[in-house]
Design a protein around this motif. Sequence first.
Motif, mmCIF file in Angstrom:
data_model
loop_
_atom_site.group_PDB
_atom_site.id
_atom_site.type_symbol
_atom_site.label_atom_id
_atom_site.label_comp_id
_atom_site.label_asym_id
_atom_site.label_seq_id
_atom_site.Cartn_x
_atom_site.Cartn_y
_atom_site.Cartn_z
ATOM 1 N N THR A 1 14.204 36.931 98.006
ATOM 2 C CA THR A 1 13.699 35.774 96.492
ATOM 3 C C THR A 1 12.004 36.420 97.138
ATOM 4 O O THR A 1 11.507 35.453 95.917
ATOM 5 N N VAL A 2 12.680 35.721 98.192
ATOM 6 C CA VAL A 2 11.295 35.446 99.188
ATOM 7 C C VAL A 2 9.996 36.680 98.632
ATOM 8 O O VAL A 2 10.336 38.028 99.037
ATOM 9 N N GLY A 3 8.270 36.131 98.742
ATOM 10 C CA GLY A 3 8.048 37.174 98.709
ATOM 11 C C GLY A 3 7.228 37.371 100.166
ATOM 12 O O GLY A 3 7.981 37.483 100.977
ATOM 13 N N LEU A 4 5.458 37.755 99.899
ATOM 14 C CA LEU A 4 5.220 38.102 101.077
ATOM 15 C C LEU A 4 4.601 37.016 102.055
ATOM 16 O O LEU A 4 4.818 36.616 103.130
ATOM 17 N N GLU A 5 5.164 35.416 101.366
ATOM 18 C CA GLU A 5 5.463 34.117 101.971
ATOM 19 C C GLU A 5 3.474 33.597 102.479
ATOM 20 O O GLU A 5 2.671 34.600 102.048
ATOM 21 N N GLY B 1 0.064 39.473 107.420
ATOM 22 C CA GLY B 1 -0.848 40.277 108.338
ATOM 23 C C GLY B 1 0.275 41.193 108.699
ATOM 24 O O GLY B 1 -0.180 41.893 109.420
ATOM 25 N N PHE B 2 1.624 40.313 109.296
ATOM 26 C CA PHE B 2 2.172 41.252 109.595
ATOM 27 C C PHE B 2 3.296 42.089 108.782
ATOM 28 O O PHE B 2 2.925 43.239 109.165
ATOM 29 N N TYR B 3 3.071 41.587 107.542
ATOM 30 C CA TYR B 3 4.543 42.332 106.550
ATOM 31 C C TYR B 3 3.625 43.627 106.441
ATOM 32 O O TYR B 3 4.373 44.922 106.070
ATOM 33 N N ASP B 4 1.653 43.558 105.703
ATOM 34 C CA ASP B 4 1.750 44.349 105.296
ATOM 35 C C ASP B 4 1.589 46.432 106.323
ATOM 36 O O ASP B 4 1.564 47.363 105.687
ATOM 37 N N LYS B 5 1.406 45.528 107.811
ATOM 38 C CA LYS B 5 1.666 46.464 108.270
ATOM 39 C C LYS B 5 3.187 47.002 109.252
ATOM 40 O O LYS B 5 3.202 48.368 109.120
ATOM 41 N N ALA B 6 4.106 46.156 108.327
ATOM 42 C CA ALA B 6 5.496 46.415 109.228
ATOM 43 C C ALA B 6 6.467 47.537 107.772
ATOM 44 O O ALA B 6 6.272 48.002 107.531
ATOM 45 N N GLY B 7 6.662 46.494 106.623
ATOM 46 C CA GLY B 7 7.068 47.159 105.416
ATOM 47 C C GLY B 7 8.799 46.783 105.885
ATOM 48 O O GLY B 7 9.046 46.566 106.951
ATOM 49 N N ALA B 8 9.498 46.858 105.299
ATOM 50 C CA ALA B 8 10.870 46.545 104.685
ATOM 51 C C ALA B 8 11.482 47.814 105.576
ATOM 52 O O ALA B 8 12.466 46.931 106.508
ATOM 53 N N LEU B 9 11.074 48.317 105.954
ATOM 54 C CA LEU B 9 11.797 49.100 107.380
ATOM 55 C C LEU B 9 12.328 49.140 108.815
ATOM 56 O O LEU B 9 13.109 48.998 109.007
#
Length: 487
Positions: free
Chosen positions: A215-219, A223-231
């Motif tokens: 249920t959490v979002g980007l928290e 910086g990390f997540y936008d480069k990584a993504g769920a995959l």
Amino acid sequence: MLNPFDIVIFGGGGDLALRKLLPAMYRAYQEGNLPEGSRILPTVREESKKQEYIETAQQALKSFLGEGEFNNRDWKAFSQYLVPVVINVTEPDGHWDELRVILQQDAEDKSRVFYLSLPPAVYGTCCEILSKKKLITATSRVVVEKPIGYCGESAEEINGKIAQYFAEEQIFRIDHYLGKETVQNLMALRFSNALFENLWDAKSIDNIQISISETVGLESRAGFYDKAGALRDMVQNHLLQLLCLVAMESPHKLNANSIRAEKLKVLEALRPLVDEQVDNNIVRGQYVPGELSGKLVPGYLEELGEGSSKTETYVAIRAHIDNWRWAGVPFYLRTGKRMKKRCAEIVVEYKPVSHNVYDESVGPIQPNRLVIRLQPEETIQLTLMSKRMDNLNMELQPVTLNIELSEQYGSSFHSDAYKRLMLDAAANNPALFIHRDEVRQAWQWIDPIIERWQSKGTPALYRAGSWGPEDADELLQENNHTWFNVG
Ligand code: BG6
């Protein structure tokens, strides 16, 4: 009982250390699993941070431990284990001598764990300095976090660099899902119950779903997540590891080498998805604003503060394992942020009975279903067909056997994946860590997907608080299947 050990936490003031690693060690202390004479050495970059560290650690424990876990008496005793050190991890001249002096106060053969709670890009440099400063002893081990690299090539580079200074047996690659008690219970269920042993293949099973919804979002990790993504963040590691545990053959012994060898075979047998097979078998999504638990939450782009991004916050995959056991059985893997409920579970749908002796008036016969829920509740549910007991007619209905695992055991034990894995690293037990070959093989399967996405298409949008994009429902409908959604 474990022998005393030293654990150096590089990045000791970072989010992971404060949120997960310190609470894990505190719990180990409370349960009597932190041997006297052990030391926890978090590193910080500045002298002032070192002076404040004990206070910072106390605040972190108060915030991140569960209700009733923190108490002043235990904290006082636990704080004696903490020895903060100033170090600039990428600077060879950055105070390393202080660390050396502290480590050398104790016997040379004391277990030494270097936990790199750092960005993977600096793993190599940190290991190189550890080696130059002669801090790596025969009983030293290094723990590294996922995801290692952004693709197969960068992962190889990082792993190669670490391997210059540590032998493979000394490298502990963490995937915290493997430390969850319920995930280990998957192996216990499979390999200590004849019932499942004999009903665990394409002859009996129609399809398997493995889902991790959050249920959490980007928290605060833009910086990390936008480069990584769920995959990269979830599929390359957690989901593929769960898939391995569900699909692997029985290891001939429960030791690290046998388990890892069986997991690797699953990864090798995963049917590659390339070019248009990526479009046909994978749905990627990104959340837009929506209502979650009665509150309106922003979409991914709003949280990110950017006008556009192709980063996926959701992935659903139809995968196949090309071997005798699993021929023809679809494995559906799914993960997403800002979904309707937080839940991680494995759903095994059995085939229908081979011959239906009833006529239509008794109602449809639904296939048996086994649901192993890993979190938030730890349950095992088996749905069977049964005669309705409230009338004289022959009518069938599904009934569910429900085992609530948490109710079976006392509440004094806190199931904490990091605690388990940190103690395993200290005890030199690598069974629940990932071998370099597994990392390589997992990336080999993931790389063509990334490649395709870079050149084609954009994520399908889904509302925050939903179960993901409609395209993912359609993916299963193509095989006459539906996602099993809780609640
Ligand atoms: C981490 C991911 O590895 O796992 C996070 O980086 C994710 O994005 C987390 O939220 C989920 O872990 P858990 O144990 O809360 O299911």
